[in-house]
Enzyme design. Structure first.
Site, PDB file in Angstrom:
ATOM      1  N   TYR A  26       0.705  -1.363   0.018  1.00 35.83           N
ATOM      2  CA  TYR A  26       0.027   0.083  -0.113  1.00 35.83           C
ATOM      3  C   TYR A  26       0.866   1.427  -0.215  1.00 35.83           C
ATOM      4  O   TYR A  26       1.572   1.731   1.019  1.00 35.83           O
ATOM      5  CB  TYR A  26      -1.080  -0.109   1.271  1.00 35.83           C
ATOM      6  CG  TYR A  26      -1.806  -1.169   1.309  1.00 35.83           C
ATOM      7  CD1 TYR A  26      -2.053  -1.953   0.268  1.00 35.83           C
ATOM      8  CD2 TYR A  26      -2.427  -1.573   2.417  1.00 35.83           C
ATOM      9  CE1 TYR A  26      -3.088  -3.155   0.307  1.00 35.83           C
ATOM     10  CE2 TYR A  26      -3.120  -2.660   2.549  1.00 35.83           C
ATOM     11  CZ  TYR A  26      -3.373  -3.224   1.515  1.00 35.83           C
ATOM     12  OH  TYR A  26      -4.386  -4.625   1.507  1.00 35.83           O
ATOM     13  N   HIS A  84       0.021 -12.571   1.401  1.00 34.95           N
ATOM     14  CA  HIS A  84      -0.679 -11.352   0.868  1.00 34.95           C
ATOM     15  C   HIS A  84      -0.569 -11.868  -0.856  1.00 34.95           C
ATOM     16  O   HIS A  84       0.387 -11.838  -1.418  1.00 34.95           O
ATOM     17  CB  HIS A  84      -0.126 -10.044   0.973  1.00 34.95           C
ATOM     18  CG  HIS A  84      -1.096  -8.932   0.420  1.00 34.95           C
ATOM     19  ND1 HIS A  84      -0.542  -7.704   0.225  1.00 34.95           N
ATOM     20  CD2 HIS A  84      -2.256  -8.996   0.247  1.00 34.95           C
ATOM     21  CE1 HIS A  84      -1.624  -6.864  -0.161  1.00 34.95           C
ATOM     22  NE2 HIS A  84      -2.487  -7.619  -0.331  1.00 34.95           N
TER      23      HIS A  84
END
Length: 323
Positions: free
Chosen positions: A47, A131
């Site tokens: 992110y 992830h």
């Protein structure tokens, strides 16, 4: 099991997802979450090429460490490169000063956790998720999951899980490994309840907490009256889904409530759902989302939605769940 609370902060927006957020607004957003009682924060190296972790850490370092749950992810290492433009590939409005390197090896997991701790400036991570291992299944099975489980045994992290945008692989991983948490995005909401088929029953049977992301289906369910330009799964909403969302919104209004309130309360009603993570980029969004959980949705509204077949088949509603 960790107490995540009924909802948490999804901090992708604080990494400048799509549009930039200034440092002061990012800090004010985390502070507003704290004031609203949120103690669960989800971030990731992905992110904003580390920006989200840096901002989250800066805002939480002054808080009592035992009073919040910090979740980040492994699978992408960040390697510095000469900055060339913006992070168009990742979709974050940040300088492209790093490249993402996929690494689900045991060594890569250790390195990822160490680097995340450095960016966060915190002494530990509570939850570490593998992830998006969609294209790296064997490496994740052989490296990432066993290594995170070892780190849990060593006391370096409290909980282990997986975070993905699909249900098939997370279901397999829940079956294969002793996972504490599975974060699934965009697969359990008013327009797509595919997690209901296998993932949620498997997680309940295995004692794995399910956290939902994307309960607004990337935008279409976030409006009291979905506009023609509403998005679904990060693209223009298909006409049939737009019509369905608008029909749900009409029923909600007829019963004195709103589509977004129906969306969050329906997602929360399944007994296997431990928490929701909602993306927020301002204190105003925090206040708005907090109110959705307490907005009354009368039993008659749920009955009407079921009668008109506007809810996914088998999706429990709060009255059925005893909420």
């Amino acid at each position: 099991m960790l107490d995540l609370g009924r909802w948490g902060l999804g901090a992708a927006a604080l990494g400048n997802l799509y549009t930039a957020v200034d440092d002061a607004t990012a800090r004010a957003t985390v502070d507003a979450c704290w004031d609203a009682g949120i103690r669960y924060v989800d971030t990731a190296p992905h992110y904003g090429l580390g920006l989200s972790e840096q901002r989250v850490g800066a805002a939480l370092r002054e808080r009592p460490r035992g009073e919040f749950v910090l979740e980040t992810k492994v699978g992408r290492l960040l390697r510095p490169v000469p900055a060339q433009g913006r992070d168009d590939e990742g979709g974050f409005d940040v300088p492209a000063a790093f490249e993402r390197v996929w690494d689900f090896s045991a060594a890569g997991v250790r390195r990822s956790v160490e680097e995340s701790l450095a960016r966060l400036g915190l002494d530990r991570i509570d939850v570490a998720l593998v992830h998006d291992p969609d294209d790296h299944v064997q490496e994740a099975r052989a490296g990432a999951f066993p290594e995170l489980l070892r780190m849990r045994e060593e006391g370096l992290i409290a909980a282990v899980g997986v975070g993905m945008n699909q249900t098939e692989l997370p279901t397999r991983f829940v079956e294969e490994f002793d996972l504490d948490v599975v974060l699934v995005a965009g697969r359990y909401h008013l327009l797509d309840a595919s997690a209901l088929t296998e993932l949620l029953p498997t997680a309940v049977r295995r004692g794995t907490a399910v956290v939902l992301g994307g309960v607004f289906a990337s935008g279409i369910l976030a409006h009291d009256d979905p506009p023609a330009e509403a998005t679904y799964a990060y693209a223009p909403a298909p006409a049939e889904l737009l019509e369905r969302a608008r029909r749900i919104a009409v029923v909600a209004r007829e019963h004195g409530t709103t589509l977004p309130a129906v969306a969050v309360q329906a997602a929360s009603a399944h007994p296997g759902v431990a928490s929701l993570v909602l993306g927020m980029r301002s204190p105003a969004e925090v206040a708005r989302n907090a109110a959705l959980f307490d907005t009354p949705v009368p039993p008659e509204a749920w009955e009407a939605l079921q009668r008109e077949h506007l809810l996914p088949a088998g999706m429990p509603v709060p009255t059925e769940a005893g909420a």
